[in-house]
Motif scaffolding. Structure first.
Motif, PDB file in Angstrom:
ATOM      1  N   HIS A  57       0.846  -1.193   0.000  1.00 37.14           N
ATOM      2  CA  HIS A  57       0.000   0.000   0.000  1.00 37.14           C
ATOM      3  C   HIS A  57       0.885   1.248   0.000  1.00 37.14           C
ATOM      4  O   HIS A  57       1.773   1.371   0.833  1.00 37.14           O
ATOM      5  N   ARG A  59       0.577   5.038   0.790  1.00 39.23           N
ATOM      6  CA  ARG A  59      -0.381   5.883   1.496  1.00 39.23           C
ATOM      7  C   ARG A  59       0.254   7.200   1.918  1.00 39.23           C
ATOM      8  O   ARG A  59       1.432   7.274   2.225  1.00 39.23           O
ATOM      9  N   LYS A  85       1.310  -7.336   4.868  1.00 42.55           N
ATOM     10  CA  LYS A  85       0.895  -6.031   4.385  1.00 42.55           C
ATOM     11  C   LYS A  85       2.045  -5.060   4.635  1.00 42.55           C
ATOM     12  O   LYS A  85       2.505  -4.905   5.771  1.00 42.55           O
ATOM     13  N   THR A  87       3.204  -1.077   4.073  1.00 40.72           N
ATOM     14  CA  THR A  87       2.725   0.266   3.765  1.00 40.72           C
ATOM     15  C   THR A  87       3.937   1.172   3.578  1.00 40.72           C
ATOM     16  O   THR A  87       4.823   1.208   4.429  1.00 40.72           O
TER      17      THR A  87
END
Length: 168
Positions: A57, A59, A85, A87
């Motif tokens: 991700h 962000r 995950k 980020t």
């Protein structure tokens, strides 16, 4: 006899909402490729890579101040996880994003190899960390971020990859 479906490393890349889709020099496919490249350089076999699922991700605002990236490590103790995950801070230049990606993927490699384990103890309901089979105490309390051996290793790997790619 059932035929086994070929598995492949699953990498999904998501951008911030309302972004134009322009992520500078790097495309979603470039990020997907670099995940495989870094995992191979970390010594993770293709066979093991093909069992992993990594969500990447980008962000703008979900990270704490001065944080360039995070890797969510499941709290499952000695059982190696297959889903992660990562980020990354959106808006930093490509060089820093790839260096941060290398750092966070080092944590993935540490976890799938069983060297880094996090678990919540039922006795005190706190997250404890085990590094290379040795219990080190409460995560980010007994072991500070700057003193953590897994962070030293990840930082070293990220710098090596940065130099390998951009200083040629």
């Amino acid at each position: 006899m059932k035929r086994r479906k070929n598995k492949k490393l699953k990498v999904s890349v998501s951008l911030p909402r309302l972004s134009s889709g322009d992520i500078g020099l790097c495309s979603k496919e470039s990020y997907e490729k670099m995940v495989g490249v870094y995992l191979t350089r970390l010594g993770i076999s293709k066979r093991l890579q093909n069992t992993l699922s990594i969500k990447l991700h980008l962000r703008r605002s979900v990270l704490k101040a001065n944080t360039l990236g995070t890797c969510t490590i499941p709290l499952n103790g000695s059982k190696a996880s297959k889903s992660f995950k990562i980020t990354l801070l959106y808006g930093q230049d490509w060089y820093n994003q790839l260096q941060t990606l290398a750092h966070e993927l080092c944590h993935v490699a540490q976890q799938v190899s069983g060297r880094l384990q996090l678990r919540v103890w039922s006795t005190d309901n706190q997250t404890h960390v085990r590094w290379e089979g040795k219990e080190l105490g409460v995560y980010l309390k007994d072991v500070k971020y700057d003193d953590a051996p897994w962070e030293h290793e990840a930082t070293k790997f990220a710098k090596e990859q940065y130099n390998r790619i951009f200083n040629k």
